[in-house]
Design a protein around this motif. Sequence first.
Motif, short mmCIF file in Angstrom:
data_model
loop_
_atom_site.label_atom_id
_atom_site.label_comp_id
_atom_site.label_asym_id
_atom_site.label_seq_id
_atom_site.Cartn_x
_atom_site.Cartn_y
_atom_site.Cartn_z
N GLY A 179 111.79 -9.80 22.94
CA GLY A 179 111.48 -9.29 24.19
C GLY A 179 112.74 -9.07 24.99
N HIS A 180 113.97 -9.39 24.48
CA HIS A 180 115.41 -9.03 25.08
C HIS A 180 115.56 -7.71 25.30
CE1 HIS A 180 119.39 -9.50 26.26
NE2 HIS A 180 119.82 -8.56 25.04
N VAL A 181 115.99 -7.17 26.66
CA VAL A 181 116.13 -6.05 27.07
C VAL A 181 117.59 -5.99 27.46
CG1 VAL A 181 115.59 -4.03 28.51
CG2 VAL A 181 113.88 -5.56 27.64
N PRO A 182 118.48 -4.98 26.86
CA PRO A 182 120.07 -4.85 26.92
C PRO A 182 120.00 -4.69 28.87
CG PRO A 182 119.58 -3.99 25.28
CD PRO A 182 118.16 -4.19 25.64
N LEU A 183 121.03 -5.46 29.11
CA LEU A 183 121.26 -4.99 30.61
C LEU A 183 122.34 -4.14 30.92
CD1 LEU A 183 121.25 -8.78 32.10
CD2 LEU A 183 119.24 -6.93 32.44
N VAL A 184 121.92 -2.93 30.78
CA VAL A 184 122.89 -1.59 30.60
C VAL A 184 123.64 -1.62 31.95
CG1 VAL A 184 121.88 -0.42 28.84
CG2 VAL A 184 121.06 0.04 31.20
N LYS A 185 123.15 -2.10 33.10
CA LYS A 185 123.86 -2.01 34.33
C LYS A 185 125.21 -2.62 34.38
CE LYS A 185 121.71 -6.05 36.52
NZ LYS A 185 121.08 -6.60 37.44
N LEU A 186 125.52 -3.73 33.28
CA LEU A 186 126.57 -4.40 33.51
C LEU A 186 127.67 -3.74 32.66
CD1 LEU A 186 125.07 -7.77 32.41
CD2 LEU A 186 125.74 -7.07 34.46
N VAL A 187 127.43 -2.52 31.94
CA VAL A 187 128.34 -1.75 31.33
C VAL A 187 129.21 -0.80 32.48
CG1 VAL A 187 129.00 -0.04 29.52
CG2 VAL A 187 127.24 -1.50 29.22
N LEU A 188 130.47 -1.21 32.55
CA LEU A 188 130.98 -0.58 33.89
C LEU A 188 131.89 0.56 33.33
CD1 LEU A 188 132.10 -4.07 35.27
CD2 LEU A 188 130.09 -2.65 35.66
N HIS A 189 131.24 1.60 32.75
CA HIS A 189 131.90 2.72 32.38
C HIS A 189 130.77 3.85 32.55
CE1 HIS A 189 135.35 0.80 30.57
NE2 HIS A 189 134.38 -0.02 30.18
N VAL A 191 129.06 6.58 30.99
CA VAL A 191 128.57 6.76 29.62
C VAL A 191 126.99 6.97 29.48
CG1 VAL A 191 130.77 6.07 28.56
CG2 VAL A 191 128.67 4.57 28.51
N GLU A 192 126.69 7.41 28.46
CA GLU A 192 125.07 7.53 28.27
C GLU A 192 124.33 5.95 27.97
OE1 GLU A 192 123.14 10.12 28.69
OE2 GLU A 192 124.83 11.40 29.22
N GLU A 193 123.37 6.11 28.25
CA GLU A 193 122.60 4.77 28.14
C GLU A 193 122.62 4.14 26.83
OE1 GLU A 193 118.34 2.90 29.09
OE2 GLU A 193 119.27 3.84 30.58
N GLU A 194 122.45 5.09 25.64
CA GLU A 194 122.61 4.53 24.41
C GLU A 194 123.98 3.82 24.00
OE1 GLU A 194 120.22 4.05 21.95
OE2 GLU A 194 118.92 4.45 23.72
N GLU A 195 125.07 4.51 24.55
CA GLU A 195 126.37 4.06 24.61
C GLU A 195 126.47 2.77 25.05
OE1 GLU A 195 130.45 3.71 23.38
OE2 GLU A 195 128.71 4.68 22.41
N LEU A 200 127.51 -3.14 24.77
CA LEU A 200 126.90 -4.47 24.93
C LEU A 200 126.54 -5.23 23.81
CD1 LEU A 200 123.99 -3.76 27.78
CD2 LEU A 200 126.46 -5.27 28.06
N LYS A 201 125.88 -4.83 22.52
CA LYS A 201 125.77 -5.30 21.49
C LYS A 201 127.00 -5.83 20.82
CE LYS A 201 123.51 -2.79 18.77
NZ LYS A 201 122.81 -1.68 17.88
N TYR A 202 128.35 -5.22 21.08
CA TYR A 202 129.46 -6.07 20.38
C TYR A 202 130.26 -6.54 21.15
CZ TYR A 202 127.35 -2.68 16.70
OH TYR A 202 126.57 -1.99 16.12
N HIS A 203 130.02 -7.11 22.08
CA HIS A 203 130.80 -8.21 23.15
C HIS A 203 131.35 -9.12 22.34
CE1 HIS A 203 129.68 -7.08 27.47
NE2 HIS A 203 130.13 -6.05 26.85
N SER A 204 132.54 -9.75 22.79
CA SER A 204 133.29 -10.78 21.75
C SER A 204 132.48 -12.02 21.51
CB SER A 204 134.68 -10.85 22.38
OG SER A 204 134.45 -11.81 23.72
#
Length: 271
Positions: A179-189, A191-195, A200-204
């Motif tokens: 049930g985890h839904v990526p918080l795309v609002k946190l990506v500060l660029h 770009v398209e939602e899939e990007e 987010l998937k590859y954060h350090s």
Amino acid sequence: MFQVGVLSACSHTGMTDRGTEYFDAMNKDYGITPNPRHYNCMIDLLGRAGRLEEAHNLLKNMPFEPDAASWGALLGSSQIHGYTELGEKAAEMLFNMEPHNAGMYVLLSNLYAGLGKWVEVGKLRLKMRQLGIQKIPGYSWVEVQNKIHTFTVGDCLHPEKDRIYAYLEELDLKLTQEGHVPLVKLVLHDVEEEEKKRMLKYHSEKLAVAFGILTIPSGRPIRVMKNLRMCEDCHNAIKHISKIIGRLIILRDSHRFHYFSEGICSCEDYW
């Protein structure tokens, strides 16, 4: 500074009313006159709780001039809760006090980005380049067999990157099932939602946790360190991961220790 420690603890655990009671009792019950550090703790405490107007009023009515820490606490809270006007005011004061403090530019840029104001983000990033101000890069590290392994976002340099990325793909499927839904609002660029999901998937910290799972023997905790504050998406994801793999994950970011176990974090989602 025992009182500062108590107020700070209240701020980082969401105990807003309790912290306010302690602050009021300092002078009323114990004859302790609050100093700037006490006030800054209260501004942070109220701001984190979303009580930005109260925090601002406290700042304006302090018996001494607000310093950079005061305005920084207000800016940080404005960024969290999306208060543009107040954030801009705090940033303006900070730029006058500390014109080369990269953290303040980043907070304001993040505030704009979170609201989709990409033109303002671009202007601010241009100003940073013109002033020669560089953002501190985020990285995470984990110790395996007495060797430190360091990761940055989207890291392609680690010798086991293919194995790590393949495992993250497996985890991503399980996270979706949990049930985890990526918080795309946190990506500060912009770009398209899939990007955004891919970024987010590859954060350090996710890379470090994945490598720890793959290399640290079962039954032992996975210990990861991060130089900046962990993002909310990683926090949510690692909670799920701790449940999926049935292991204790300990992550120390710039704010506190997080103990993830069975889908729960020791910070109770407030840090």
